[in-house]
Design a protein around this motif. Structure first.
Motif, PDB file in Angstrom:
ATOM      1  N   ALA A   1      50.858  17.124   3.592  1.00 31.61           N
ATOM      2  CA  ALA A   1      52.572  16.896   3.465  1.00 31.61           C
ATOM      3  C   ALA A   1      53.335  17.852   4.471  1.00 31.61           C
ATOM      4  O   ALA A   1      53.245  19.028   4.506  1.00 31.61           O
ATOM      5  CB  ALA A   1      52.837  16.909   2.098  1.00 31.61           C
TER       6      ALA A   1
ATOM      7  N   ALA B   1      56.801  13.574  -4.300  1.00 29.84           N
ATOM      8  CA  ALA B   1      56.258  12.601  -3.399  1.00 29.84           C
ATOM      9  C   ALA B   1      54.757  13.068  -3.263  1.00 29.84           C
ATOM     10  O   ALA B   1      54.004  11.908  -3.114  1.00 29.84           O
ATOM     11  CB  ALA B   1      56.976  12.916  -2.162  1.00 29.84           C
TER      12      ALA B   1
ATOM     13  N   ASP C   1      56.450   5.247  -5.295  1.00 28.81           N
ATOM     14  CA  ASP C   1      57.672   5.967  -5.651  1.00 28.81           C
ATOM     15  C   ASP C   1      58.536   6.303  -4.429  1.00 28.81           C
ATOM     16  O   ASP C   1      58.615   5.605  -3.539  1.00 28.81           O
ATOM     17  CB  ASP C   1      57.399   6.921  -6.680  1.00 28.81           C
ATOM     18  CG  ASP C   1      56.861   6.420  -8.102  1.00 28.81           C
ATOM     19  OD1 ASP C   1      57.034   5.030  -8.169  1.00 28.81           O
ATOM     20  OD2 ASP C   1      56.248   7.289  -8.858  1.00 28.81           O
ATOM     21  N   GLN C   2      58.848   7.664  -4.418  1.00 32.67           N
ATOM     22  CA  GLN C   2      59.326   8.309  -3.181  1.00 32.67           C
ATOM     23  C   GLN C   2      58.535   8.518  -2.338  1.00 32.67           C
ATOM     24  O   GLN C   2      58.997   8.830  -1.056  1.00 32.67           O
ATOM     25  CB  GLN C   2      60.353   9.250  -3.672  1.00 32.67           C
ATOM     26  CG  GLN C   2      59.440  10.427  -4.002  1.00 32.67           C
ATOM     27  CD  GLN C   2      60.466  11.663  -4.544  1.00 32.67           C
ATOM     28  OE1 GLN C   2      60.431  12.149  -5.627  1.00 32.67           O
ATOM     29  NE2 GLN C   2      61.165  12.333  -3.643  1.00 32.67           N
ATOM     30  N   ALA C   3      57.498   8.611  -2.288  1.00 34.54           N
ATOM     31  CA  ALA C   3      56.496   9.015  -1.155  1.00 34.54           C
ATOM     32  C   ALA C   3      56.293   8.150  -0.060  1.00 34.54           C
ATOM     33  O   ALA C   3      56.056   6.776  -0.355  1.00 34.54           O
ATOM     34  CB  ALA C   3      55.064   9.320  -1.728  1.00 34.54           C
TER      35      ALA C   3
ATOM     36  N   CYS D   1      58.715  18.236   2.110  1.00 33.51           N
ATOM     37  CA  CYS D   1      58.133  16.979   1.232  1.00 33.51           C
ATOM     38  C   CYS D   1      58.275  17.393  -0.232  1.00 33.51           C
ATOM     39  O   CYS D   1      57.759  18.696  -0.665  1.00 33.51           O
ATOM     40  CB  CYS D   1      56.578  16.634   1.567  1.00 33.51           C
ATOM     41  SG  CYS D   1      56.264  15.169   0.728  1.00 33.51           S
TER      42      CYS D   1
ATOM     43  N   ALA E   1      52.736  11.597  -6.153  1.00 34.53           N
ATOM     44  CA  ALA E   1      52.704  10.148  -6.060  1.00 34.53           C
ATOM     45  C   ALA E   1      51.721   9.741  -5.109  1.00 34.53           C
ATOM     46  O   ALA E   1      50.922   8.744  -5.536  1.00 34.53           O
ATOM     47  CB  ALA E   1      54.353   9.613  -5.689  1.00 34.53           C
ATOM     48  N   ALA E   2      51.628  10.184  -3.983  1.00 33.93           N
ATOM     49  CA  ALA E   2      50.703   9.595  -2.894  1.00 33.93           C
ATOM     50  C   ALA E   2      49.303   9.994  -3.301  1.00 33.93           C
ATOM     51  O   ALA E   2      48.411   9.358  -3.256  1.00 33.93           O
ATOM     52  CB  ALA E   2      50.939  10.645  -1.694  1.00 33.93           C
TER      53      ALA E   2
ATOM     54  N   GLN F   1      54.207   2.589   0.476  1.00 37.49           N
ATOM     55  CA  GLN F   1      55.246   3.417  -0.314  1.00 37.49           C
ATOM     56  C   GLN F   1      54.915   3.541  -1.511  1.00 37.49           C
ATOM     57  O   GLN F   1      54.697   2.846  -2.284  1.00 37.49           O
ATOM     58  CB  GLN F   1      56.661   2.833   0.017  1.00 37.49           C
ATOM     59  CG  GLN F   1      57.760   3.726  -0.538  1.00 37.49           C
ATOM     60  CD  GLN F   1      59.130   3.363   0.108  1.00 37.49           C
ATOM     61  OE1 GLN F   1      59.099   2.457   1.048  1.00 37.49           O
ATOM     62  NE2 GLN F   1      60.115   3.972  -0.500  1.00 37.49           N
TER      63      GLN F   1
ATOM     64  N   ALA G   1      60.026  12.521   2.611  1.00 35.56           N
ATOM     65  CA  ALA G   1      59.088  12.492   1.779  1.00 35.56           C
ATOM     66  C   ALA G   1      57.668  12.171   2.398  1.00 35.56           C
ATOM     67  O   ALA G   1      57.109  11.196   1.971  1.00 35.56           O
ATOM     68  CB  ALA G   1      59.324  11.552   0.747  1.00 35.56           C
ATOM     69  N   THR G   2      57.494  12.373   3.828  1.00 40.29           N
ATOM     70  CA  THR G   2      56.422  12.112   4.552  1.00 40.29           C
ATOM     71  C   THR G   2      55.081  12.658   4.239  1.00 40.29           C
ATOM     72  O   THR G   2      54.936  13.674   4.087  1.00 40.29           O
ATOM     73  CB  THR G   2      56.650  12.089   5.924  1.00 40.29           C
ATOM     74  OG1 THR G   2      57.738  11.288   6.567  1.00 40.29           O
ATOM     75  CG2 THR G   2      55.495  12.034   6.962  1.00 40.29           C
TER      76      THR G   2
ATOM     77  N   GLU H   1      62.456  11.314   7.520  1.00 42.64           N
ATOM     78  CA  GLU H   1      61.974  11.031   6.164  1.00 42.64           C
ATOM     79  C   GLU H   1      61.255  12.163   5.693  1.00 42.64           C
ATOM     80  O   GLU H   1      60.081  12.233   5.799  1.00 42.64           O
ATOM     81  CB  GLU H   1      61.034   9.721   6.506  1.00 42.64           C
ATOM     82  CG  GLU H   1      60.353   9.159   5.229  1.00 42.64           C
ATOM     83  CD  GLU H   1      61.393   8.387   4.362  1.00 42.64           C
ATOM     84  OE1 GLU H   1      61.837   8.702   3.321  1.00 42.64           O
ATOM     85  OE2 GLU H   1      62.113   7.303   4.628  1.00 42.64           O
TER      86      GLU H   1
END
Length: 508
Positions: free
Chosen positions: A389, A397, A346-348, A393, A400-401, A344, A369-370, A367
């Motif tokens: 994504a 996110a 942040d939000q991702a 999404c 971040a990923a 995880q 933000a997958t 979910e």
């Protein structure tokens, strides 16, 4: 039955690239070799080319100069088929036509002695069919070399319904005596390599058709993430799009149009347009002088996320943790999560693909933000990783990923959200085909892995790769792909048995 004595003459019919290569191998092993071709002067030119090649190798100390000289002296052109009468083994390396090959062996059978062995270098035509018109089909077997024959070690020794055990064993032992690595195979469409390799081409071409990524990026992913020597686009350009398409169509029709072997419309369009690859100057890529080399599409740099948690001890999670800690990134480690997430950021919420698209998985898990990652051959040393994504999404996110992976030293390859992604989808299908091939008695589990590593330079044998991933994971990926696409991705009975029993398909 032992290998043929080096004093026994070998006849090679067909003096093209493959035939000349086989003649060179036999001559280097000490046999007198007669090379025949229907085209006037071709055998003489091929022998001259072999001599130049061997002399260059000797000058560079790659081979012994005396051995090279003896091999050159052992080669002679045959003016007609009757000149092959004294041979103890004839190897045919002519055009891939059942009718032409069958007629040739029918003629040869009346020329050579009753003890002479006959071998076809066919890559896909059934040995049984070639020998059907022979009076003594037991002495015919397949001896499928790979191009270039002097360099590649694999030889598939193929038995038709009538091939005698002694014939197959003698061909096997002779190939081994010639310094090759032979494997035994039953004559079914594509034998081992041309059958099991179909998903490597087929899945890549389907990904292009789905516009998941472009050709240069596809090749880059399968090299850098999957460890393959070449990607499917550059490899089919090298083979020839027409040649590769013909083999794919042959295997597809021979398996009664099984969906998993269905040829590609993308490839057929190249063939129809004359874009045959390197030999025509253009295929997936442009080979003309001064043409630009296409680079893979990579994500732009993103900041490292503030809050990072890694979950569980999977190879990917462990490697990411080690990479991030080595880069001085602050992170938290947690036990395995109930939904299988890897990280995880942040939000991702980051997962390894399980065959579902990111959009479906986000829906199933509620979910949004997958973010999905692809399979890596070696997460510790990989240089890049594909990322997909879901359609809902948030861009934050994805950023971040991406930043998480870049902080771990990985180039990020954004791809369109397609089920199974790239490497996982390809490898799962390779494992499935290898398992099916073994279950049908075409070859042993050890030989299918050996053949794919030696014949087409795979980084791992498919069954070894499947054991590393786990049969349950491979089956889950294929089942999810089957839901999305249909029975092309149906797990074979052998794989299902492995899943239900917990007993892996044996890898020797």
């Amino acid at each position: 039955m032992a290998a043929l004595d080096p004093g026994i003459a070998i006849g090679v019919i067909g003096a093209g690239t493959m035939g000349a290569g086989i003649a060179q191998v036999a001559a280097m092993a000490g046999h007198p070799v007669a090379l025949y071709d229907t085209r006037e002067g071709v055998a003489d030119r091929s022998i001259a080319g072999i001599a130049v090649s061997l002399e260059k190798l000797a000058a560079r100390k790659k081979i012994d100069a005396n051995q090279a000289a003896r091999a050159i002296a052992a080669l002679r052109p045959a003016q007609n088929l009757e000149a092959l009468a004294d041979c103890g083994l004839l190897i045919e390396a002519i055009v891939e036509s059942l009718d032409i090959k069958a007629r040739l062996f029918s003629v040869l059978e009346n020329i050579v002695s009753p003890t002479c062995l006959l071998a076809t270098n066919t890559s896909s035509i059934p040995v049984t069919a070639i020998g059907a018109a022979l009076k003594h089909p037991g002495r015919l077997g397949g001896m499928h070399f790979f191009n270039p024959a002097p360099r590649l070690p694999l030889v598939e020794i193929v038995s038709g319904l009538d091939t005698s055990h002694d014939t197959a064993q003698c061909l096997f032992d002779t190939a081994a005596a010639w310094g090759k690595s032979p494997v035994l195979a039953r004559s079914t469409p594509g034998f081992i390599v041309n059958r099991v390799a179909r998903p490597f081409y087929g899945e890549g071409l389907r990904l292009l058709q789905e516009q998941a990524l472009d050709a240069a990026t596809l090749d880059h992913v399968l090299r850098a993430c999957g460890g393959f020597r070449m990607g499917p686009c550059e490899l089919t350009d090298l083979i020839g799009q027409d040649v590769n398409a013909a083999v794919s169509h042959s295997v597809w029709t021979a398996f009664y149009y099984a969906p998993r072997f269905e040829p590609s419309q993308v490839q057929q369009a190249l063939v129809d347009g004359g874009r045959l690859g390197r030999k025509s100057g253009r295929g997936f890529f442009d080979y003309s002088a001064g043409a630009a080399v296409l680079a893979p599409s990579l994500a732009k740099a993103q900041p490292c996320p503030t809050h990072i948690t890694l979950f569980g001890s999977s190879p990917l999670a462990r490697a990411l943790g080690q990479r991030l800690q080595a880069a001085g990134v602050v992170l938290q480690l947690s036990a395995e999560h109930s939904d299988g997430r890897i990280a995880q950021a942040d939000q991702a919420v980051v997962y390894l693909t399980d065959g579902r698209s990111a959009t479906q998985r986000a829906h199933d898990l509620n979910e949004p933000a997958t973010v999905l990652l692809d399979l890596l051959l070696d997460p510790d040393t990989a240089s890049c990783i594909p990322l997909a994504a879901g359609r809902r999404c948030p861009s934050a996110a994805v950023s971040a990923a991406t930043g998480l992976l870049q902080a771990a030293g990985l180039d990020v390859v954004p791809i369109r959200d397609v089920p199974g992604m790239v490497v996982m989808r390809t490898v799962a299908m390779l494992v499935n085909e290898a398992a099916d091939t073994v279950s049908q008695g075409v070859c042993t589990a050890a030989d299918v892995d050996r053949a794919m590593c030696l014949g087409v330079n795979y980084p791992l044998g498919p069954l070894e790769w499947g054991a590393r991933i786990g049969a349950a994971t491979v089956g889950m990926v294929l089942t999810h792909l089957q839901v999305a696409y249909g029975d092309r991705y149906l797990p074979c009975a052998a794989l299902q048995s492995s899943i239900y029993s917990g007993i892996p398909i044996h890898v020797a």
